[in-house]
Write a protein that holds these residues in place. Structure first.
Motif, mmCIF file in Angstrom:
data_model
loop_
_atom_site.group_PDB
_atom_site.id
_atom_site.type_symbol
_atom_site.label_atom_id
_atom_site.label_comp_id
_atom_site.label_asym_id
_atom_site.label_seq_id
_atom_site.Cartn_x
_atom_site.Cartn_y
_atom_site.Cartn_z
ATOM 1 N N ASP A 184 0.819 -1.204 0.000
ATOM 2 C CA ASP A 184 0.000 0.000 0.000
ATOM 3 C C ASP A 184 0.862 1.267 0.000
ATOM 4 O O ASP A 184 0.412 2.327 -0.447
ATOM 5 C CB ASP A 184 -0.919 0.014 1.225
ATOM 6 N N ILE A 185 2.087 1.158 0.488
ATOM 7 C CA ILE A 185 2.989 2.311 0.533
ATOM 8 C C ILE A 185 3.723 2.492 -0.781
ATOM 9 O O ILE A 185 3.926 3.618 -1.244
ATOM 10 C CB ILE A 185 4.003 2.148 1.693
ATOM 11 N N ILE A 186 4.113 1.394 -1.416
ATOM 12 C CA ILE A 186 4.973 1.484 -2.597
ATOM 13 C C ILE A 186 4.221 1.309 -3.910
ATOM 14 O O ILE A 186 4.845 1.358 -4.982
ATOM 15 C CB ILE A 186 6.108 0.439 -2.536
ATOM 16 N N ASP A 187 2.895 1.112 -3.871
ATOM 17 C CA ASP A 187 2.168 0.814 -5.111
ATOM 18 C C ASP A 187 2.395 1.876 -6.185
ATOM 19 O O ASP A 187 2.631 1.552 -7.360
ATOM 20 C CB ASP A 187 0.677 0.623 -4.828
ATOM 21 N N ALA A 188 2.343 3.141 -5.819
ATOM 22 C CA ALA A 188 2.533 4.209 -6.799
ATOM 23 C C ALA A 188 3.976 4.268 -7.288
ATOM 24 O O ALA A 188 4.243 4.559 -8.457
ATOM 25 C CB ALA A 188 2.124 5.557 -6.205
ATOM 26 N N VAL A 189 4.914 3.987 -6.390
ATOM 27 C CA VAL A 189 6.330 4.024 -6.753
ATOM 28 C C VAL A 189 6.672 2.918 -7.750
ATOM 29 O O VAL A 189 7.536 3.103 -8.613
ATOM 30 C CB VAL A 189 7.209 3.901 -5.491
ATOM 31 N N LEU A 190 5.990 1.779 -7.654
ATOM 32 C CA LEU A 190 6.305 0.643 -8.521
ATOM 33 C C LEU A 190 6.193 1.017 -9.999
ATOM 34 O O LEU A 190 7.050 0.671 -10.805
ATOM 35 C CB LEU A 190 5.385 -0.536 -8.209
ATOM 36 N N PHE A 191 5.134 1.718 -10.371
ATOM 37 C CA PHE A 191 4.969 2.106 -11.765
ATOM 38 C C PHE A 191 5.804 3.336 -12.106
ATOM 39 O O PHE A 191 6.221 3.512 -13.253
ATOM 40 C CB PHE A 191 3.493 2.382 -12.066
ATOM 41 N N ALA A 192 6.039 4.178 -11.108
ATOM 42 C CA ALA A 192 6.781 5.419 -11.371
ATOM 43 C C ALA A 192 8.274 5.170 -11.556
ATOM 44 O O ALA A 192 8.931 5.906 -12.309
ATOM 45 C CB ALA A 192 6.562 6.402 -10.221
ATOM 46 N N ALA A 193 8.829 4.154 -10.898
ATOM 47 C CA ALA A 193 10.279 3.929 -10.939
ATOM 48 C C ALA A 193 10.806 3.677 -12.350
ATOM 49 O O ALA A 193 11.747 4.341 -12.794
ATOM 50 C CB ALA A 193 10.661 2.789 -10.001
ATOM 51 N N PRO A 194 10.255 2.713 -13.112
ATOM 52 C CA PRO A 194 10.766 2.522 -14.479
ATOM 53 C C PRO A 194 10.510 3.716 -15.382
ATOM 54 O O PRO A 194 11.315 4.019 -16.263
ATOM 55 C CB PRO A 194 10.016 1.273 -14.968
ATOM 56 N N VAL A 195 9.391 4.429 -15.166
ATOM 57 C CA VAL A 195 9.104 5.627 -15.957
ATOM 58 C C VAL A 195 10.136 6.709 -15.658
ATOM 59 O O VAL A 195 10.646 7.379 -16.572
ATOM 60 C CB VAL A 195 7.678 6.130 -15.658
ATOM 61 N N ALA A 196 10.465 6.882 -14.373
ATOM 62 C CA ALA A 196 11.473 7.882 -13.985
ATOM 63 C C ALA A 196 12.833 7.526 -14.574
ATOM 64 O O ALA A 196 13.570 8.408 -15.045
ATOM 65 C CB ALA A 196 11.561 7.962 -12.461
ATOM 66 N N TYR A 197 13.162 6.242 -14.558
ATOM 67 C CA TYR A 197 14.452 5.819 -15.134
ATOM 68 C C TYR A 197 14.545 6.217 -16.604
ATOM 69 O O TYR A 197 15.587 6.687 -17.063
ATOM 70 C CB TYR A 197 14.611 4.312 -14.967
ATOM 71 N N CYS A 198 13.461 6.016 -17.341
ATOM 72 C CA CYS A 198 13.461 6.403 -18.759
ATOM 73 C C CYS A 198 13.639 7.908 -18.916
ATOM 74 O O CYS A 198 14.361 8.366 -19.811
ATOM 75 C CB CYS A 198 12.161 5.949 -19.419
ATOM 76 N N CYS A 199 13.002 8.686 -18.044
ATOM 77 C CA CYS A 199 13.136 10.142 -18.117
ATOM 78 C C CYS A 199 14.585 10.569 -17.908
ATOM 79 O O CYS A 199 15.093 11.450 -18.628
ATOM 80 C CB CYS A 199 12.244 10.803 -17.068
ATOM 81 N N TRP A 200 15.257 9.979 -16.953
ATOM 82 C CA TRP A 200 16.656 10.331 -16.682
ATOM 83 C C TRP A 200 17.586 9.773 -17.755
ATOM 84 O O TRP A 200 18.502 10.465 -18.209
ATOM 85 C CB TRP A 200 17.067 9.808 -15.306
ATOM 86 N N GLU A 201 17.367 8.547 -18.168
ATOM 87 C CA GLU A 201 18.237 7.930 -19.145
ATOM 88 C C GLU A 201 18.124 8.597 -20.511
ATOM 89 O O GLU A 201 19.096 8.657 -21.263
ATOM 90 C CB GLU A 201 17.915 6.437 -19.254
ATOM 91 N N TRP A 202 16.936 9.112 -20.815
ATOM 92 C CA TRP A 202 16.721 9.789 -22.099
ATOM 93 C C TRP A 202 16.959 11.287 -22.001
ATOM 94 O O TRP A 202 16.573 12.055 -22.866
ATOM 95 C CB TRP A 202 15.315 9.514 -22.605
ATOM 96 N N LYS A 203 17.588 11.712 -20.882
ATOM 97 C CA LYS A 203 18.106 13.068 -20.707
ATOM 98 C C LYS A 203 17.027 14.153 -20.635
ATOM 99 O O LYS A 203 17.283 15.307 -21.016
ATOM 100 C CB LYS A 203 19.098 13.425 -21.818
ATOM 101 N N LEU A 204 15.824 13.787 -20.161
ATOM 102 C CA LEU A 204 14.867 14.837 -19.855
ATOM 103 C C LEU A 204 15.378 15.670 -18.703
ATOM 104 O O LEU A 204 15.132 16.876 -18.624
ATOM 105 C CB LEU A 204 13.504 14.225 -19.498
ATOM 106 N N LEU A 205 16.135 15.020 -17.796
ATOM 107 C CA LEU A 205 16.701 15.683 -16.625
ATOM 108 C C LEU A 205 18.180 15.336 -16.532
ATOM 109 O O LEU A 205 18.697 14.546 -17.325
ATOM 110 C CB LEU A 205 15.973 15.235 -15.355
#
Length: 303
Positions: A280-301
């Motif tokens: 219940d604590i990490i449910d939102a993070v589970l989907f956000a983590a791979p999405v965030a990785y793509c954002c950083w790896e693809w140089k959005l940030l």
């Protein structure tokens, strides 16, 4: 409910912040990610166990100990370069020397182990194929998604990696918090009346707005303390990042709601008053983590 949420948060947040501080400074252990890795593996193990207990509440009998063991190994494979550096026979970790084949290898051998486990007890526990599929799902859902936090921690330099990790978790949690309070104050229109009746469109919009404002504040004022240098001024990228993570977090929350609804449970467990279980604590993070990785790896940030 709100009282217990605040009490539980008051226990969890200081502990996590302490580990973040120790890990950022590489205190004693001397390796980025070493302090956070044990916490990650514990969370993954507990999260997988909660998924399997939900299945058991629905009348199924997946193997719990074996699945948790395989899941923890898969999660550890995402941090293999941290372990190698800690042991002392690898160069400093960066995203350039990640080998994404390692989690796949761990998962494949894990599936073999799960099949062997079901073969050893067939037919006493019922459908071995269904139970194997449930175990693989639990591993991919929890260990597979959560493992991307390890990649975020090791993004670029020590400072940028910590900024990537902290920004991901903090933005997701700010979205959750904003949606919760905005929904309570202004919520009128149900987002999914049957699946998750407590969620409203007003709350979702409020969560995105608050997450976006926090993202701007984070990269403007907090991230420079991690990277120890000015962060390139990209407000549009910061807000876009927050919107993308917020949407991923909403879907992650709804995905867990679907899982609990199918198994006729309100919470994944009840070990933490006001918050439910680890899932219940990490449910939102589970989907956000791979999405965030793509954002950083693809140089959005980052740089």
């Amino acid at each position: 409910m709100l009282k217990w949420r605040l009490i539980s948060a008051a226990v969890i947040v200081p502990l996590v912040l302490l580990l973040v501080w120790l890990d950022y400074h590489k205190y004693v252990l001397g390796v980025a990610g070493a302090w956070l890795l044990p916490l990650q593996l514990v969370i993954v193990g507990m999260g997988i166990a909660e998924v399997l207990f939900l299945f058991r509440a629905g009348g199924f009998k997946p193997r719990i100990k074996l699945t948790v063991l395989v899941g923890v190994c898969v999660a550890a494979s995402f941090s293999w370069f941290v372990l190698r550096e800690f042991i002392g026979f690898a160069t400093p970790t960066t995203t350039e020397n990640y080998d994404v084949r390692l989690p796949m290898i761990a998962l494949v051998f894990g599936v073999i182990a799960l099949f062997l486990g079901e073969i050893s007890r067939y037919p006493q526990a019922g459908s071995g194929l269904v139970h194997t599929a449930m175990s693989v799902f639990a591993i991919a859902y929890v260990a597979g998604c959560f493992g991307f936090l390890s990649y975020l921690r090791l993004y670029g330099t020590n400072g940028w990696g910590m900024a990537a990790l902290v920004s991901t978790i903090a933005i997701v949690k700010m979205n959750d918090t904003g949606a919760y309070f905005t929904g309570r104050l202004l919520g009128r229109h149900k987002m999914t009346p049957i699946l998750s009746p407590g969620k409203t469109w007003e709350g979702a919009i409020g969560g995105v707005v608050i997450a976006s404002a926090f993202s701007w504040l984070f990269f403007q004022y907090i991230a420079p303390t991690f990277v120890e240098s000015p962060v390139p001024y990209r407000p549009l990228a910061w807000i876009t990042y927050a919107i993308i993570l917020s949407l991923a977090a909403i879907f992650g929350d709804l995905a867990e709601s679907l899982l609990k609804r199918e198994m006729h449970r309100k919470d994944s467990s009840a070990w933490l008053p006001g918050l439910g279980g680890v899932l219940d604590i990490i449910d939102a993070v589970l989907f956000a983590a791979p999405v965030a990785y793509c954002c950083w790896e693809w140089k959005l940030l980052g740089v």
